[in-house]
Scaffold this motif. Sequence first.
Motif, PDB file in Angstrom:
ATOM      1  N   LYS A 203       7.189  -8.360  -5.755  1.00  0.00           N
ATOM      2  CA  LYS A 203       6.166  -9.321  -6.176  1.00  0.00           C
ATOM      3  C   LYS A 203       5.279  -8.752  -7.276  1.00  0.00           C
ATOM      4  O   LYS A 203       4.748  -9.493  -8.101  1.00  0.00           O
ATOM      5  CB  LYS A 203       5.308  -9.716  -4.971  1.00  0.00           C
ATOM      6  N   LYS A 204       5.114  -7.436  -7.272  1.00  0.00           N
ATOM      7  CA  LYS A 204       4.290  -6.787  -8.291  1.00  0.00           C
ATOM      8  C   LYS A 204       5.146  -6.197  -9.407  1.00  0.00           C
ATOM      9  O   LYS A 204       4.642  -5.461 -10.261  1.00  0.00           O
ATOM     10  CB  LYS A 204       3.436  -5.700  -7.632  1.00  0.00           C
ATOM     11  N   ASP A 205       6.446  -6.507  -9.393  1.00  0.00           N
ATOM     12  CA  ASP A 205       7.387  -6.004 -10.409  1.00  0.00           C
ATOM     13  C   ASP A 205       7.386  -4.477 -10.431  1.00  0.00           C
ATOM     14  O   ASP A 205       7.356  -3.844 -11.492  1.00  0.00           O
ATOM     15  CB  ASP A 205       7.035  -6.566 -11.791  1.00  0.00           C
ATOM     16  N   ILE A 206       7.414  -3.882  -9.242  1.00  0.00           N
ATOM     17  CA  ILE A 206       7.469  -2.425  -9.092  1.00  0.00           C
ATOM     18  C   ILE A 206       8.837  -2.050  -8.534  1.00  0.00           C
ATOM     19  O   ILE A 206       9.325  -2.667  -7.575  1.00  0.00           O
ATOM     20  CB  ILE A 206       6.358  -1.913  -8.155  1.00  0.00           C
ATOM     21  N   THR A 207       9.460  -1.041  -9.113  1.00  0.00           N
ATOM     22  CA  THR A 207      10.753  -0.564  -8.637  1.00  0.00           C
ATOM     23  C   THR A 207      10.543   0.429  -7.500  1.00  0.00           C
ATOM     24  O   THR A 207       9.869   1.453  -7.668  1.00  0.00           O
ATOM     25  CB  THR A 207      11.535   0.124  -9.769  1.00  0.00           C
ATOM     26  N   LEU A 208      11.092   0.106  -6.344  1.00  0.00           N
ATOM     27  CA  LEU A 208      10.994   0.988  -5.173  1.00  0.00           C
ATOM     28  C   LEU A 208      12.365   1.611  -4.933  1.00  0.00           C
ATOM     29  O   LEU A 208      13.323   0.919  -4.581  1.00  0.00           O
ATOM     30  CB  LEU A 208      10.549   0.190  -3.944  1.00  0.00           C
ATOM     31  N   SER A 209      12.489   2.905  -5.173  1.00  0.00           N
ATOM     32  CA  SER A 209      13.791   3.571  -5.102  1.00  0.00           C
ATOM     33  C   SER A 209      13.770   4.705  -4.095  1.00  0.00           C
ATOM     34  O   SER A 209      12.705   5.183  -3.670  1.00  0.00           O
ATOM     35  CB  SER A 209      14.180   4.107  -6.481  1.00  0.00           C
TER      36      SER A 209
END
Length: 336
Positions: A203-209
């Motif tokens: 939703k916040k356009d953050i990449t979680l890897s």
Amino acid sequence: VILGGQKYEELASNIGDSFVGRMSAMSVGVIVLLTLIIGLLVFGLLTRRLKRLDGEMRRVSESKFELAPELEPTDGGDEIDALTNAFIEMSDRIQEQIEQLKENDRLRRELVSNISHDLRTPLSAMQGYLETLIIKGDSLSDEDRQHYLKIARRHTVRLGSLIGDLFELSKLDSASVTPQLEMFSVPELVQDIAQEFQLQAEKKDITLSLNLETSSAFTVGDIGLIQRVLENLVRNAIRFTPVGGEITLSIAERPQSVAVAVADTGKGIPDNEISHIFDRYYRSENPGDGRSGSSGLGLAIVKKILDLHDSRITVVSKVNAGTRFEFELPRHSQAA
């Protein structure tokens, strides 16, 4: 002649006995006098040290232990020296406890002030929007009504989160939480956390890897508490990472432990603030750093939980470049 000799011997014997008696009496008197003088000297030496100790006790007691004893500790010595050393040690300990009580009282006042402020803010906001809905009633459009209700709901969620953090930190502070130790897979827990926050990050356009060097690292600990640690760290990372940023959850095997890290490309933490970020209700000097939506207790809870697991968390951060939190858990073969 015989009678005269007998009288002479009798008289000489009486004189000798009288002289010996006087000399004995004088000797006894001298011995008693010397004993009395020596006893008085010894008694004076003893009472002088005791009187000094008594005076110091009264002085320190009358100052309510704010003053330190003007006595020097000694090595060895007699019972009076032992009593003096015990009094000095006791005074130092009492002063430390008094200072700790003052610090606790200051923290309590600060905590009450912060809690009052943080509880008042969402309550006032909810009250304002609900009163608007009641007063305006049907004059509001469905769109405005939904907008006000969503804002009020957002404040209730924040209020519930704050109250939950307060209760959890209170239990951790009171030492009423006992970790329920069990063996679990660290990579599986980290993957579950990544899935839990995947939608929130998107939703916040953050990449979680993920960066898992191992898929079979096991440890022994309270999986629920360790999960709370990771949730707080990832939640903070999402809050302080700008749109388009990246958050990485990583695991690395060490000789006797498993290192778990949460790194982001967010705003970073200034060097002068790193030592305070685990303090409850710590407020950044930068008002625009995004902490306004935080309860200010998340990292304090993280540290308390890791302390229960005898683990230490480290922080490496650079302003406008990101922050990395890392802690270690014992490998299963090394865990108690």
